[in-house]
Motif scaffolding. Structure first.
Motif, PDB file in Angstrom:
ATOM      1  N   SER A  51       2.111   8.652   2.051  1.00  0.00           N
ATOM      2  CA  SER A  51       3.394   7.994   2.261  1.00  0.00           C
ATOM      3  C   SER A  51       3.132   6.487   2.324  1.00  0.00           C
ATOM      4  N   SER A  52       4.179   5.685   2.199  1.00  0.00           N
ATOM      5  CA  SER A  52       4.034   4.232   2.207  1.00  0.00           C
ATOM      6  C   SER A  52       3.455   3.736   3.539  1.00  0.00           C
ATOM      7  N   PRO A  53       2.483   2.803   3.527  1.00  0.00           N
ATOM      8  CA  PRO A  53       1.868   2.161   2.363  1.00  0.00           C
ATOM      9  C   PRO A  53       0.714   2.940   1.769  1.00  0.00           C
ATOM     10  N   GLY A  54       0.348   4.054   2.369  1.00  0.00           N
ATOM     11  CA  GLY A  54      -0.707   4.892   1.828  1.00  0.00           C
ATOM     12  C   GLY A  54      -2.075   4.240   1.863  1.00  0.00           C
ATOM     13  N   PHE A  55      -2.823   4.417   0.768  1.00  0.00           N
ATOM     14  CA  PHE A  55      -4.175   3.864   0.675  1.00  0.00           C
ATOM     15  C   PHE A  55      -4.086   2.421   0.201  1.00  0.00           C
ATOM     16  N   THR A  56      -4.661   1.494   0.958  1.00  0.00           N
ATOM     17  CA  THR A  56      -4.570   0.074   0.637  1.00  0.00           C
ATOM     18  C   THR A  56      -5.935  -0.570   0.429  1.00  0.00           C
ATOM     19  N   GLY A  57      -6.988   0.218   0.449  1.00  0.00           N
ATOM     20  CA  GLY A  57      -8.332  -0.300   0.301  1.00  0.00           C
ATOM     21  C   GLY A  57      -8.824  -0.236  -1.139  1.00  0.00           C
ATOM     22  N   SER A  58     -10.112   0.076  -1.294  1.00  0.00           N
ATOM     23  CA  SER A  58     -10.691   0.224  -2.628  1.00  0.00           C
ATOM     24  C   SER A  58     -11.611   1.435  -2.660  1.00  0.00           C
ATOM     25  N   TYR A  59     -11.721   2.010  -3.862  1.00  0.00           N
ATOM     26  CA  TYR A  59     -12.600   3.168  -4.053  1.00  0.00           C
ATOM     27  C   TYR A  59     -13.272   3.000  -5.406  1.00  0.00           C
TER      28      TYR A  59
END
Length: 202
Positions: A51-59
């Motif tokens: 759901s918002s904002p969900g994943f906001t990092g890096s992979y």
């Protein structure tokens, strides 16, 4: 570790590097999808960021030794925002190779990302297998790409949905799709169904 990440929203703003192949049992009923100590649930993997904002990092699916795959990812949920990543905002996802996915959801369904929002980037990623959405905005790699970038990526997954269904991206709104390909079968009952992008807006 991947399942642990899916179960811990507090980590969804952090940065990850995959350092080995992740291969789930091809029989999804034998996988402990929630790290409970026993196989199940029947709904399979819980998307990272739902759901918002969900994943906001890096992979990053690769390290200095090369690229790694995630194989036999299974999701069967009567929910929106379905994929390895359900909902991403300003995230960077790169070098992720998904093989033999079996993914089903409702709206915003993709092999890699259900909903890529707020200038998120998907770079050098791929998917094979099957992606199904019972409604709209369904893509082999990304279901909904809003203001985001998808580049140097490919999908050969078979894709089925209702409207705004694409081999690579279901709905592209004010986003960019570049240097990318798709080759899977695409089926939809609406007007916006495309081999690469189902509906391209703005």
């Amino acid at each position: 570790d991947l399942i642990e990440l899916s179960n811990n929203p507090g980590d969804w703003d952090r940065h990850f590097i995959q350092t080995a192949d992740i291969i789930f049992n091809a029989d999804e009923t034998q996988v402990d999808w929630d790290n409970s100590g026993s196989p199940g649930p029947e709904k399979g993997f819980s998307p990272i960021g739902n759901s918002s904002p969900g994943f906001t990092g890096s992979y990053d699916g690769s390290d200095e030794d090369g690229d790694y795959k995630i194989e036999n990812l299974y999701i069967n949920r009567d929910e929106d925002y379905i994929g390895l990543f359900g909902y991403t905002s300003e995230a960077t996802i790169e070098n992720v190779q998904l093989t033999d996915v079996d993914i089903a959801g409702k709206w915003y369904v993709g092999g890699l990302v259900g909903n890529n929002e707020e200038y998120g980037t998907v770079d050098s990623c791929s998917s094979t297998g099957r992606v199904y959405g019972s409604y709209d905005q369904v893509g082999g790699l990304v279901g909904h790409n809003g203001d985001g970038t998808v580049r140097d990526s490919t999908s050969s997954a078979s894709v089925t949905g209702t409207d705004q269904v694409g081999g690579l991206v279901g709905w592209n709104g004010l986003g960019t799709v570049s240097d990318s390909t798709s080759s899977g079968d695409v089926e939809g009952s609406g007007n916006s169904v495309g081999g690469l992008v189902g509906y391209n807006w703005g």
